[in-house]
Write a protein that holds these residues in place. Structure first.
Motif, PDB file in Angstrom:
ATOM      1  N   GLY A 293      84.926  11.379  87.698  1.00 57.69           N
ATOM      2  CA  GLY A 293      84.532  10.110  87.609  1.00 57.69           C
ATOM      3  C   GLY A 293      83.324   9.713  86.573  1.00 57.69           C
ATOM      4  O   GLY A 293      83.094   8.708  86.182  1.00 57.69           O
ATOM      5  N   VAL A 294      83.015  11.103  85.645  1.00 59.83           N
ATOM      6  CA  VAL A 294      82.297  10.630  84.353  1.00 59.83           C
ATOM      7  C   VAL A 294      82.633  11.288  83.219  1.00 59.83           C
ATOM      8  O   VAL A 294      83.175  12.252  83.323  1.00 59.83           O
ATOM      9  N   TYR A 295      82.895  10.473  82.285  1.00 57.96           N
ATOM     10  CA  TYR A 295      83.401  11.109  81.034  1.00 57.96           C
ATOM     11  C   TYR A 295      82.266  11.452  80.063  1.00 57.96           C
ATOM     12  O   TYR A 295      81.395  10.942  79.668  1.00 57.96           O
ATOM     13  N   GLU A 296      82.258  12.746  79.943  1.00 58.57           N
ATOM     14  CA  GLU A 296      81.462  13.417  79.122  1.00 58.57           C
ATOM     15  C   GLU A 296      81.637  13.761  77.762  1.00 58.57           C
ATOM     16  O   GLU A 296      82.829  14.087  77.463  1.00 58.57           O
ATOM     17  N   PHE A 297      80.721  13.257  76.665  1.00 53.85           N
ATOM     18  CA  PHE A 297      81.304  13.271  75.375  1.00 53.85           C
ATOM     19  C   PHE A 297      80.414  14.408  74.570  1.00 53.85           C
ATOM     20  O   PHE A 297      80.466  15.439  75.045  1.00 53.85           O
ATOM     21  N   GLY A 298      79.947  14.247  73.387  1.00 58.00           N
ATOM     22  CA  GLY A 298      79.244  15.262  72.642  1.00 58.00           C
ATOM     23  C   GLY A 298      78.156  15.831  73.551  1.00 58.00           C
ATOM     24  O   GLY A 298      77.402  15.223  74.142  1.00 58.00           O
ATOM     25  N   SER A 299      78.012  17.178  72.961  1.00 59.21           N
ATOM     26  CA  SER A 299      77.150  17.876  73.673  1.00 59.21           C
ATOM     27  C   SER A 299      76.441  18.915  72.632  1.00 59.21           C
ATOM     28  O   SER A 299      76.890  19.177  71.604  1.00 59.21           O
ATOM     29  N   VAL A 300      75.167  19.267  72.762  1.00 59.25           N
ATOM     30  CA  VAL A 300      74.429  20.331  71.889  1.00 59.25           C
ATOM     31  C   VAL A 300      73.351  20.830  72.623  1.00 59.25           C
ATOM     32  O   VAL A 300      72.571  20.254  73.405  1.00 59.25           O
TER      33      VAL A 300
ATOM     34  N   HIS B 183      70.339   1.825  77.743  1.00 64.40           N
ATOM     35  CA  HIS B 183      69.943   0.502  77.456  1.00 64.40           C
ATOM     36  C   HIS B 183      70.977  -0.276  78.301  1.00 64.40           C
ATOM     37  O   HIS B 183      72.337   0.040  78.377  1.00 64.40           O
ATOM     38  N   GLU B 184      70.496  -1.384  78.730  1.00 62.22           N
ATOM     39  CA  GLU B 184      71.523  -2.271  79.433  1.00 62.22           C
ATOM     40  C   GLU B 184      72.309  -3.084  78.483  1.00 62.22           C
ATOM     41  O   GLU B 184      73.565  -3.589  78.994  1.00 62.22           O
ATOM     42  N   LYS B 185      71.982  -3.362  77.300  1.00 66.74           N
ATOM     43  CA  LYS B 185      72.869  -4.208  76.476  1.00 66.74           C
ATOM     44  C   LYS B 185      73.921  -3.301  75.402  1.00 66.74           C
ATOM     45  O   LYS B 185      74.792  -3.735  75.232  1.00 66.74           O
ATOM     46  N   TYR B 186      73.488  -2.125  75.226  1.00 67.04           N
ATOM     47  CA  TYR B 186      74.332  -1.157  74.327  1.00 67.04           C
ATOM     48  C   TYR B 186      74.276   0.371  74.627  1.00 67.04           C
ATOM     49  O   TYR B 186      73.038   0.720  75.519  1.00 67.04           O
ATOM     50  N   GLY B 187      75.013   0.973  74.215  1.00 61.21           N
ATOM     51  CA  GLY B 187      75.062   2.490  74.730  1.00 61.21           C
ATOM     52  C   GLY B 187      74.471   3.590  73.575  1.00 61.21           C
ATOM     53  O   GLY B 187      74.247   3.183  72.591  1.00 61.21           O
ATOM     54  N   TYR B 188      74.185   4.649  74.035  1.00 58.20           N
ATOM     55  CA  TYR B 188      73.809   5.790  73.275  1.00 58.20           C
ATOM     56  C   TYR B 188      74.766   7.066  73.509  1.00 58.20           C
ATOM     57  O   TYR B 188      74.980   7.325  74.622  1.00 58.20           O
ATOM     58  N   ASN B 189      75.077   7.664  72.299  1.00 58.84           N
ATOM     59  CA  ASN B 189      76.236   8.660  72.617  1.00 58.84           C
ATOM     60  C   ASN B 189      75.924   9.737  71.382  1.00 58.84           C
ATOM     61  O   ASN B 189      75.437   9.362  70.451  1.00 58.84           O
ATOM     62  N   ASP B 190      76.966  10.681  71.607  1.00 54.43           N
ATOM     63  CA  ASP B 190      77.003  11.815  70.666  1.00 54.43           C
ATOM     64  C   ASP B 190      75.811  12.441  69.907  1.00 54.43           C
ATOM     65  O   ASP B 190      75.458  12.312  68.855  1.00 54.43           O
TER      66      ASP B 190
ATOM     67  N   TYR C 291      80.472   7.634  63.078  1.00 55.94           N
ATOM     68  CA  TYR C 291      80.577   8.446  64.192  1.00 55.94           C
ATOM     69  C   TYR C 291      80.017   9.645  63.973  1.00 55.94           C
ATOM     70  O   TYR C 291      80.152  10.353  62.911  1.00 55.94           O
ATOM     71  N   TYR C 292      79.639  10.369  65.226  1.00 61.54           N
ATOM     72  CA  TYR C 292      79.289  11.792  65.190  1.00 61.54           C
ATOM     73  C   TYR C 292      78.237  12.266  64.228  1.00 61.54           C
ATOM     74  O   TYR C 292      78.474  11.815  63.194  1.00 61.54           O
ATOM     75  N   ILE C 293      77.457  13.297  64.551  1.00 62.92           N
ATOM     76  CA  ILE C 293      76.574  13.827  63.497  1.00 62.92           C
ATOM     77  C   ILE C 293      76.624  15.512  63.603  1.00 62.92           C
ATOM     78  O   ILE C 293      76.719  15.994  64.600  1.00 62.92           O
ATOM     79  N   SER C 294      76.617  16.022  62.317  1.00 63.61           N
ATOM     80  CA  SER C 294      76.108  17.542  62.577  1.00 63.61           C
ATOM     81  C   SER C 294      75.417  17.732  61.140  1.00 63.61           C
ATOM     82  O   SER C 294      75.566  17.120  60.445  1.00 63.61           O
ATOM     83  N   PHE C 295      74.902  18.979  61.355  1.00 63.33           N
ATOM     84  CA  PHE C 295      73.800  19.397  60.088  1.00 63.33           C
ATOM     85  C   PHE C 295      74.104  20.809  59.634  1.00 63.33           C
ATOM     86  O   PHE C 295      74.382  21.700  60.351  1.00 63.33           O
ATOM     87  N   THR C 296      73.861  21.019  58.193  1.00 61.75           N
ATOM     88  CA  THR C 296      73.718  22.274  57.672  1.00 61.75           C
ATOM     89  C   THR C 296      72.399  22.632  57.846  1.00 61.75           C
ATOM     90  O   THR C 296      71.513  21.811  58.188  1.00 61.75           O
ATOM     91  N   ASN C 297      72.075  23.977  57.573  1.00 61.25           N
ATOM     92  CA  ASN C 297      70.564  24.498  57.493  1.00 61.25           C
ATOM     93  C   ASN C 297      70.047  23.788  56.508  1.00 61.25           C
ATOM     94  O   ASN C 297      68.602  23.629  56.854  1.00 61.25           O
ATOM     95  N   SER C 298      70.491  23.386  55.371  1.00 60.67           N
ATOM     96  CA  SER C 298      69.525  22.741  54.348  1.00 60.67           C
ATOM     97  C   SER C 298      69.193  21.190  54.782  1.00 60.67           C
ATOM     98  O   SER C 298      68.814  20.572  54.184  1.00 60.67           O
ATOM     99  N   GLY C 299      69.952  20.798  55.882  1.00 59.75           N
ATOM    100  CA  GLY C 299      69.659  19.394  56.317  1.00 59.75           C
ATOM    101  C   GLY C 299      70.725  18.380  55.884  1.00 59.75           C
ATOM    102  O   GLY C 299      70.808  17.045  56.129  1.00 59.75           O
ATOM    103  N   THR C 300      72.002  18.881  55.109  1.00 58.56           N
ATOM    104  CA  THR C 300      72.869  18.104  54.642  1.00 58.56           C
ATOM    105  C   THR C 300      73.546  17.404  56.164  1.00 58.56           C
ATOM    106  O   THR C 300      74.018  18.089  56.951  1.00 58.56           O
ATOM    107  N   MET C 301      73.773  16.200  56.070  1.00 56.47           N
ATOM    108  CA  MET C 301      74.440  15.554  57.161  1.00 56.47           C
ATOM    109  C   MET C 301      75.973  15.373  57.132  1.00 56.47           C
ATOM    110  O   MET C 301      76.395  14.704  56.038  1.00 56.47           O
ATOM    111  N   TYR C 302      76.681  15.940  58.027  1.00 57.95           N
ATOM    112  CA  TYR C 302      78.263  15.584  58.174  1.00 57.95           C
ATOM    113  C   TYR C 302      78.506  14.388  59.134  1.00 57.95           C
ATOM    114  O   TYR C 302      77.888  14.510  60.071  1.00 57.95           O
TER     115      TYR C 302
END
Length: 302
Positions: A55-62, A101-108, A164-175
């Motif tokens: 009954g719960v949709y689980e998305f991104g995890s870290v 938040h009641e108005k908008y969501g947070y994810n990934d 959408y979605y985020i990940s990082f290299t060791n040097s801090g580059t965001m994909y």
């Protein structure tokens, strides 16, 4: 005791110590991953009834580097929020909501390389008062008593379309991914210079196609990249693909990770643990995990 006996006894002691340390390492590893049985190259649901619930949709995890903190996104009746569990002694805390938040969501959710920022996506407006149509990338800073107020990642990352979605290299580059060039999403990268993200650049055609590419995980050393795509060779609504970095710095043509990972449903939100041992991803609205030894099957096909 003669020399040969002493040597044999020393070797025996060394073997006992090695076996003991190996057993302790495997035990600690299991403890760190919410006391779950470690997976093989066959994917299994991660932490059923604790993290992955009906009954719960689980998305991104870290996980953090030491695998003692776990962040993940959920959707409950259309409401997106980020939950958190922590290893305290030899027990994991009950998962609790840390961003909602009641108005908008947070994810990934995804941690910065220094783990002092938690990045995520949201339809939050810049003034924080309303919900808007597109998603932006945001972050909160770690404080001694929790987390700061959300901060927008800025215009070198975000556009008037969705990111959408985020990940990082060791040097801090965001994909991350964005649909700022049209209806479909492509994957981008933004380097950090003097602590600031630079203008994001679109990845090569080895990764991006006219189809949908999103939910990207980059190996911290940029040895491989995993992402969700919707293509003609796909098995379902969205499949996971993988590409490896060549010696000349280019990416190999991405390949479908096959029916060991992908189904007729939707596979998305890939993340590889900091030790490089386990791939986590969402399938059939639950989080699954699998040993990264499965990657050997794809290296031979690149």
């Amino acid at each position: 005791m003669n020399y040969k006996n002493i040597k044999s006894f020393s070797i025996f002691l060394c073997l006992l110590m090695a076996i003991s340390l190996f057993g302790q390492t495997k035990s600690n590893e299991k403890l760190n991953y919410l006391k779950q049985r470690l997976p093989s190259t066959t994917p299994v649901i991660f932490a059923p009834n604790l993290i992955s619930k009906k009954g719960v949709y689980e998305f991104g995890s870290v996980f953090n580097k030491s695998a003692t903190e776990f962040f993940y996104g959920v959707n409950v009746n259309g409401k997106e929020e980020i939950r958190y569990s922590k290893l305290i002694g030899d027990h994991w805390s009950e998962p609790r909501t840390i961003l909602s938040h009641e108005k908008y969501g947070y994810n990934d959710p995804f941690l910065s390389p220094d783990e002092q920022r938690l990045y995520f996506i949201s339809q939050r407006s810049l003034d924080g008062l309303n919900k808007k149509e597109d998603y932006d990338i945001w972050y909160v800073k770690r404080l001694s008593n929790g987390w700061s107020e959300p901060m927008n990642a800025g215009t070198n990352i975000n556009s008037e379309s969705s990111e959408y979605y985020i990940s990082f290299t060791n040097s801090g580059t965001m994909y991350f991914s964005s649909n700022k060039l049209g209806n479909n999403f492509d994957i981008y990268a933004s380097k950090v210079v003097n602590g600031k993200f630079q203008q994001a650049t679109r990845l090569s055609d080895s990764i991006n196609t006219p189809a949908y590419e999103a939910d990207v995980f980059i190996d911290p050393d940029e040895k491989y990249i995993i992402f969700c795509a919707t293509r003609k060779d796909g098995l379902g609504r969205g499949d996971l693909y993988i590409s490896f970095k060549r010696k000349n710095g280019t990416w190999s043509t991405s390949i479908n990770m096959g029916d060991r990972i992908n189904t007729k449903g939707h596979e998305l939100c890939p993340f590889v643990s900091k030790d490089g041992n386990y791939l986590f991803y969402t399938s059939n609205q639950d989080i699954y995990w699998v040993s990264t030894k499965i990657f050997d099957n794809y290296r031979n096909k690149k």
